[in-house]
Design a protein around this motif. Structure first.
Motif, short mmCIF file in Angstrom:
data_model
loop_
_atom_site.label_atom_id
_atom_site.label_comp_id
_atom_site.label_asym_id
_atom_site.label_seq_id
_atom_site.Cartn_x
_atom_site.Cartn_y
_atom_site.Cartn_z
N GLN A 45 0.79 -1.35 -0.11
CA GLN A 45 -0.07 0.14 0.08
C GLN A 45 0.91 1.42 0.05
N LEU A 46 1.83 1.29 0.90
CA LEU A 46 2.86 2.35 1.09
C LEU A 46 3.52 2.76 -0.08
N TYR A 49 1.56 3.54 -3.53
CA TYR A 49 1.26 5.01 -3.36
C TYR A 49 2.27 5.83 -3.79
N SER A 50 3.48 5.79 -3.20
CA SER A 50 4.48 6.67 -3.25
C SER A 50 4.96 6.86 -4.65
N THR A 92 -1.55 8.09 2.99
CA THR A 92 -2.04 8.02 1.59
C THR A 92 -3.35 8.94 1.39
#
Length: 306
Positions: A45-46, A49-50, A92
């Motif tokens: 997820q992280l 997203y980045s 996010t």
């Protein structure tokens, strides 16, 4: 430990940074529970997203090289997650609930209620096929429960009620996100006080329900969530007691109340030993959610009013 410059030289691909994040999260012993339950899903997820890669589309991009700026951004977010213990959805700005994406920030709880599963099932068998024309999401926060209801009940009008004006700003943004302004309304209300005698076929509530002991023992990640949305008195049941006392007056003749109290379910049964609560079971996990008809609320009214 390698310096940031050394890391950006050694780690170059999307796969590298996902793996690095998993290792960092595991070493740091961070807490999962705000949308994921393991280091890999948290890392995905992280990291995705980045670098603006949609979840689920990473398979063909894992060995793609990241630019230097992207590498620095990813490392910075991983560092924030580890050192500040900020839940990923607050980083996010998005959390998923009942298959839908919602705007979130530190003005609202991160959606995680098992009521999502019940919503996806149309609240069956509890509504027995009856039309749900009017629905109230009480203590709405981000608006996720009520907006999910709007998604699954396309003819229903929904009110989202919350005491927090800040939370309602986030809820309004989610109403706009799904273009539901024509049938979803956000209302600032202290429980039922400002609802003007409205009557609903379904009232769904995930109110504050954490008791004092559990609140003090919560992992650091929860310190980023609004305290007023978590705690509710010594045993966590202050709001729930009020809902049980007052809900019948806001339900239609065959209306249904659904309330989540989590770990405070034991305290609730101890507080009302003569009340037969119907507790729900969920295939995807979660507990502490009960359903009660208007007739049952009236039947037990003397206990709730004590």
């Amino acid at each position: 430990m390698a310096s940031p410059n050394e890391l950006t030289e050694q780690l170059t691909t999307l796969r590298d940074y996902i793996r690095w994040a998993v290792s960092e999260f595991t070493r740091a012993g961070i807490y999962y529970g705000h949308g994921t339950d393991n280091a890999l899903d948290e890392a995905l997820q992280l990291v995705l997203y980045s670098v603006a890669v949609p979840m689920g589309s990473e398979a063909n991009l894992l060995d793609a090289q990241l630019t230097l700026i992207e590498r620095q951004q990813v490392l910075g977010l991983i560092k924030r997650r580890v050192e500040e213990r900020i839940p990923v959805p607050y980083i996010t700005g998005v959390a998923w609930y009942a298959g839908l994406a919602f705007n979130v920030d530190e003005r609202v709880l991160i959606p995680r209620s098992p009521i999502a599963e019940l919503t996806e099932q149309g609240f069956e068998p509890w509504v027995s096929g009856r039309p749900l024309n009017r629905i109230l999401d009480l203590c709405t926060g981000s608006g996720c429960i009520g907006i999910a209801c709007a998604h699954y009940f396309e003819e229903a009008s929904i009110d989202l009620a919350d005491l927090s004006a800040d939370a309602l700003v986030v809820a309004e943004s989610n109403i706009s996100r799904y273009e539901l302004n024509h049938r979803v309304t956000a209302i600032q209300s202290d429980v039922f006080a400002q609802l003007g005698g409205q009557v609903y076929d379904l009232i769904v509530s995930n109110p504050p329900y954490v008791d004092v002991e559990d609140l003090a023992a919560m992992p650091a990640e929860y310190q980023h969530e609004p305290a007023m949305a978590l705690g509710s008195g010594e045993d966590g049941l202050d709001l729930c007691r009020q809902i049980l006392r007052e809900a019948a007056a806001y339900l239609s003749a065959d209306g249904l109340l659904v309330v989540e109290v989590g770990n405070s379910c034991i305290a609730l049964e101890q507080a009302f030993p003569d009340v037969a609560f119907t507790w729900l079971e969920f295939e995807r996990g979660g507990h502490g959610v009960f359903v009660m008809t208007r007739d049952e609320l009236l039947q037990y009214q003397s206990f709730f009013s004590e």
